[in-house]
Design a protein around this motif. Structure first.
Motif, PDB file in Angstrom:
ATOM      1  N   PRO A  70     -28.199 -21.263  24.137  1.00 57.84           N
ATOM      2  CA  PRO A  70     -29.284 -20.988  25.081  1.00 57.84           C
ATOM      3  C   PRO A  70     -30.157 -19.850  24.600  1.00 57.84           C
ATOM      4  O   PRO A  70     -29.776 -19.065  23.729  1.00 57.84           O
ATOM      5  N   GLY A  71     -31.342 -19.748  25.166  1.00 56.28           N
ATOM      6  CA  GLY A  71     -32.292 -18.740  24.741  1.00 56.28           C
ATOM      7  C   GLY A  71     -31.820 -17.327  25.006  1.00 56.28           C
ATOM      8  O   GLY A  71     -31.123 -17.045  25.975  1.00 56.28           O
ATOM      9  N   GLY A  72     -32.238 -16.408  24.131  1.00 59.17           N
ATOM     10  CA  GLY A  72     -32.022 -14.994  24.346  1.00 59.17           C
ATOM     11  C   GLY A  72     -30.695 -14.429  23.899  1.00 59.17           C
ATOM     12  O   GLY A  72     -30.489 -13.218  23.951  1.00 59.17           O
ATOM     13  N   LEU A  73     -29.781 -15.277  23.433  1.00 67.52           N
ATOM     14  CA  LEU A  73     -28.466 -14.779  23.028  1.00 67.52           C
ATOM     15  C   LEU A  73     -28.438 -14.310  21.580  1.00 67.52           C
ATOM     16  O   LEU A  73     -27.484 -13.663  21.157  1.00 67.52           O
ATOM     17  N   GLN A  74     -29.479 -14.639  20.818  1.00 61.05           N
ATOM     18  CA  GLN A  74     -29.496 -14.290  19.401  1.00 61.05           C
ATOM     19  C   GLN A  74     -30.727 -13.451  19.066  1.00 61.05           C
ATOM     20  O   GLN A  74     -31.815 -13.699  19.578  1.00 61.05           O
ATOM     21  N   VAL A  75     -30.521 -12.482  18.180  1.00 56.94           N
ATOM     22  CA  VAL A  75     -31.634 -11.656  17.731  1.00 56.94           C
ATOM     23  C   VAL A  75     -32.406 -12.349  16.621  1.00 56.94           C
ATOM     24  O   VAL A  75     -33.574 -12.031  16.372  1.00 56.94           O
ATOM     25  N   SER A  76     -31.777 -13.307  15.965  1.00 59.32           N
ATOM     26  CA  SER A  76     -32.411 -14.028  14.859  1.00 59.32           C
ATOM     27  C   SER A  76     -32.037 -15.500  14.956  1.00 59.32           C
ATOM     28  O   SER A  76     -30.860 -15.843  15.146  1.00 59.32           O
ATOM     29  N   GLU A  77     -33.053 -16.343  14.845  1.00 56.62           N
ATOM     30  CA  GLU A  77     -32.809 -17.773  14.968  1.00 56.62           C
ATOM     31  C   GLU A  77     -33.942 -18.549  14.326  1.00 56.62           C
ATOM     32  O   GLU A  77     -35.115 -18.173  14.446  1.00 56.62           O
ATOM     33  N   GLY A 116     -35.152 -18.812  11.457  1.00 57.76           N
ATOM     34  CA  GLY A 116     -36.049 -18.133  10.537  1.00 57.76           C
ATOM     35  C   GLY A 116     -36.854 -17.017  11.161  1.00 57.76           C
ATOM     36  O   GLY A 116     -37.624 -16.349  10.465  1.00 57.76           O
ATOM     37  N   TYR A 117     -36.708 -16.762  12.454  1.00 63.63           N
ATOM     38  CA  TYR A 117     -37.431 -15.695  13.134  1.00 63.63           C
ATOM     39  C   TYR A 117     -36.461 -14.623  13.614  1.00 63.63           C
ATOM     40  O   TYR A 117     -35.332 -14.924  14.015  1.00 63.63           O
ATOM     41  N   THR A 118     -36.898 -13.372  13.587  1.00 65.81           N
ATOM     42  CA  THR A 118     -36.054 -12.248  13.984  1.00 65.81           C
ATOM     43  C   THR A 118     -36.839 -11.304  14.880  1.00 65.81           C
ATOM     44  O   THR A 118     -37.998 -10.989  14.607  1.00 65.81           O
ATOM     45  N   LEU A 119     -36.201 -10.860  15.960  1.00 65.24           N
ATOM     46  CA  LEU A 119     -36.778  -9.837  16.820  1.00 65.24           C
ATOM     47  C   LEU A 119     -36.331  -8.476  16.302  1.00 65.24           C
ATOM     48  O   LEU A 119     -35.146  -8.164  16.300  1.00 65.24           O
ATOM     49  N   SER A 120     -37.290  -7.665  15.847  1.00 61.67           N
ATOM     50  CA  SER A 120     -36.985  -6.371  15.241  1.00 61.67           C
ATOM     51  C   SER A 120     -37.570  -5.253  16.099  1.00 61.67           C
ATOM     52  O   SER A 120     -38.793  -5.069  16.150  1.00 61.67           O
ATOM     53  N   LEU A 121     -36.689  -4.510  16.803  1.00 60.62           N
ATOM     54  CA  LEU A 121     -37.134  -3.346  17.571  1.00 60.62           C
ATOM     55  C   LEU A 121     -37.327  -2.163  16.632  1.00 60.62           C
ATOM     56  O   LEU A 121     -36.459  -1.888  15.797  1.00 60.62           O
ATOM     57  N   ASP A 122     -38.421  -1.445  16.781  1.00 58.60           N
ATOM     58  CA  ASP A 122     -38.639  -0.276  15.939  1.00 58.60           C
ATOM     59  C   ASP A 122     -37.570   0.777  16.167  1.00 58.60           C
ATOM     60  O   ASP A 122     -37.093   1.413  15.216  1.00 58.60           O
ATOM     61  N   GLU A 178     -42.499 -26.170  19.679  1.00 53.40           N
ATOM     62  CA  GLU A 178     -41.734 -25.601  20.784  1.00 53.40           C
ATOM     63  C   GLU A 178     -41.630 -24.090  20.615  1.00 53.40           C
ATOM     64  O   GLU A 178     -41.657 -23.580  19.493  1.00 53.40           O
ATOM     65  N   GLY A 179     -41.471 -23.386  21.730  1.00 53.53           N
ATOM     66  CA  GLY A 179     -41.267 -21.951  21.667  1.00 53.53           C
ATOM     67  C   GLY A 179     -39.799 -21.612  21.528  1.00 53.53           C
ATOM     68  O   GLY A 179     -38.937 -22.487  21.502  1.00 53.53           O
ATOM     69  N   LEU A 180     -39.532 -20.337  21.435  1.00 58.22           N
ATOM     70  CA  LEU A 180     -38.156 -19.866  21.400  1.00 58.22           C
ATOM     71  C   LEU A 180     -38.076 -18.490  22.032  1.00 58.22           C
ATOM     72  O   LEU A 180     -39.086 -17.810  22.231  1.00 58.22           O
ATOM     73  N   THR A 181     -36.872 -18.109  22.374  1.00 58.46           N
ATOM     74  CA  THR A 181     -36.620 -16.803  22.973  1.00 58.46           C
ATOM     75  C   THR A 181     -35.569 -16.081  22.151  1.00 58.46           C
ATOM     76  O   THR A 181     -34.469 -16.599  21.944  1.00 58.46           O
ATOM     77  N   LEU A 182     -35.924 -14.889  21.669  1.00 59.37           N
ATOM     78  CA  LEU A 182     -34.997 -14.037  20.932  1.00 59.37           C
ATOM     79  C   LEU A 182     -34.639 -12.842  21.797  1.00 59.37           C
ATOM     80  O   LEU A 182     -35.450 -12.379  22.602  1.00 59.37           O
ATOM     81  N   LEU A 207     -26.040 -12.752  30.034  1.00 59.84           N
ATOM     82  CA  LEU A 207     -27.487 -12.646  30.186  1.00 59.84           C
ATOM     83  C   LEU A 207     -28.252 -13.746  29.446  1.00 59.84           C
ATOM     84  O   LEU A 207     -29.344 -13.529  28.947  1.00 59.84           O
ATOM     85  N   ALA A 208     -27.651 -14.932  29.359  1.00 60.79           N
ATOM     86  CA  ALA A 208     -28.398 -16.070  28.831  1.00 60.79           C
ATOM     87  C   ALA A 208     -29.628 -16.287  29.694  1.00 60.79           C
ATOM     88  O   ALA A 208     -29.594 -16.108  30.915  1.00 60.79           O
ATOM     89  N   TYR A 209     -30.728 -16.669  29.072  1.00 57.45           N
ATOM     90  CA  TYR A 209     -32.065 -16.581  29.667  1.00 57.45           C
ATOM     91  C   TYR A 209     -32.703 -17.955  29.831  1.00 57.45           C
ATOM     92  O   TYR A 209     -32.593 -18.820  28.964  1.00 57.45           O
TER      93      TYR A 209
END
Length: 321
Positions: free
Chosen positions: A59-66, A68-74, A159-163, A238-240
């Motif tokens: 499900p969306g939001g459980l992974q920081v990277s999926e 080929g895309y990664t959510l990177s917090l400064d 399609e979109g995705l949620t990281l 906290l699955a989204y």
């Protein structure tokens, strides 16, 4: 926009136990990717499907990277109690910041911030610099771990995705139990009543009815292209899921069709707009659809950012436009 959504498997690594999974179509690399079998692309938020698919997607939001895309917090370490400038980037498979996105519900990216105890909720709309760095101001009133969800659709993707990534707020940590609500909550002078059932493995209907001073509200304004938005987060992981209504009337009822896969507690955050202000009603429910017993209206929570109405349900609620 009419959308019938189904909440599918909210558990990382345990989808087989539930027998259902959230059919999330994700973009691969920096280009488009086909949606999984049995799903229909909406060009909207991640996690929107018309039917459940075999258990082969998290499900969306459980992974920081999926995909080929990664959510990177400064900086994932901040201090609680003061407004926090969140800065982050969406990195592609080549490690470079992505700078091209498809608008979805009037925004290129939706940012949800919630503490792990689900005592609050913020729906923010960050701004993007030319180099791909996003920024938004978040209110983190209490110490603890927060989950940051980036909900977006890369340019060219079908399609979109949620990281999701964790944000740690230093301070005096005071863990809280899951907030309790009844079937009715009061926020900013509005009364919102929750009707319907949330039942594992079976499609059910949730109807949220908005009134004010005992009178039905019939002039709700569109908010991000819909009559309302419902964010569902399951307690524990906290699955989204960002759910859109299947009703278009401007109130008083906002309807959603959902399917829950498992037993457990869920937090439902309804965003609605009236008189040019956005309001959020929050409920805690179990999977049989019963709201967790509790008062209809809890004490007022911490102050919200300037220009936002203060919530009256004990929630830390904020919106950024």
């Amino acid at each position: 926009m009419n959308t019938t959504l189904k909440i599918t498997a909210f558990t990382a690594g345990l989808t087989a136990a539930f027998g259902l999974a959230l059919g999330v179509g994700h973009a691969t690399g920096r280009g488009p990717a086909p949606a999984p079998a049995g799903t229909t692309g909406h060009g909207g938020h991640a996690g929107h499907t018309e039917a459940a698919t075999p258990a082969d997607h998290l499900p969306g939001g459980l992974q920081v990277s999926e995909r080929g895309y990664t959510l990177s917090l400064d900086d994932p370490f901040v201090t609680a109690g003061t407004p926090t400038d969140l800065r982050f980037r969406i990195l592609g498979a080549d490690g470079r910041a992505v700078t091209a996105f498809q608008p979805s519900h009037e925004k290129e990216l939706h940012l949800i911030v919630a503490p792990r105890d689900l005592s609050g909720y913020q729906h923010l709309h960050p701004t993007r610099a030319a180099d791909g760095t996003w920024s938004a101001t978040a209110a983190l009133p209490a110490a603890g771990t927060y989950r940051v969800f980036a909900d977006f659709t890369p340019a060219g993707a079908t399609e979109g995705l949620t990281l999701g990534a964790d944000l740690h707020a230093a301070g005096d940590l005071r863990p809280a139990a899951l907030p309790e609500t009844g079937r009715t909550v009061t926020v900013d002078g509005y009364t919102v009543a929750l009707g319907g059932e949330l039942t594992p493995g079976r499609s059910g209907r949730l109807t949220l009815t908005v009134t004010r001073d005992g009178r039905p509200v019939t002039d709700l304004q569109p908010y991000l292209g819909a009559s309302g938005h419902l964010v569902a987060l399951r307690a524990g992981d906290l699955a989204y899921l960002h759910v859109h209504p299947d009703t278009t009337a401007p109130g008083p009822e906002i309807g959603f069709t959902t399917t829950a896969p498992s037993a457990g507690s869920y937090r439902l955050f309804l965003d609605f707009k009236q008189q040019d202000a956005v309001h959020t009603a929050a409920f805690t429910v179990t999977t049989d659809g019963a709201a967790t017993p509790g008062p209809a209206a809890a004490p007022a929570g911490p102050a919200t950012p300037a220009g936002e109405p203060a919530p009256t349900t004990g929630e830390t609620v904020a919106h950024q436009h």
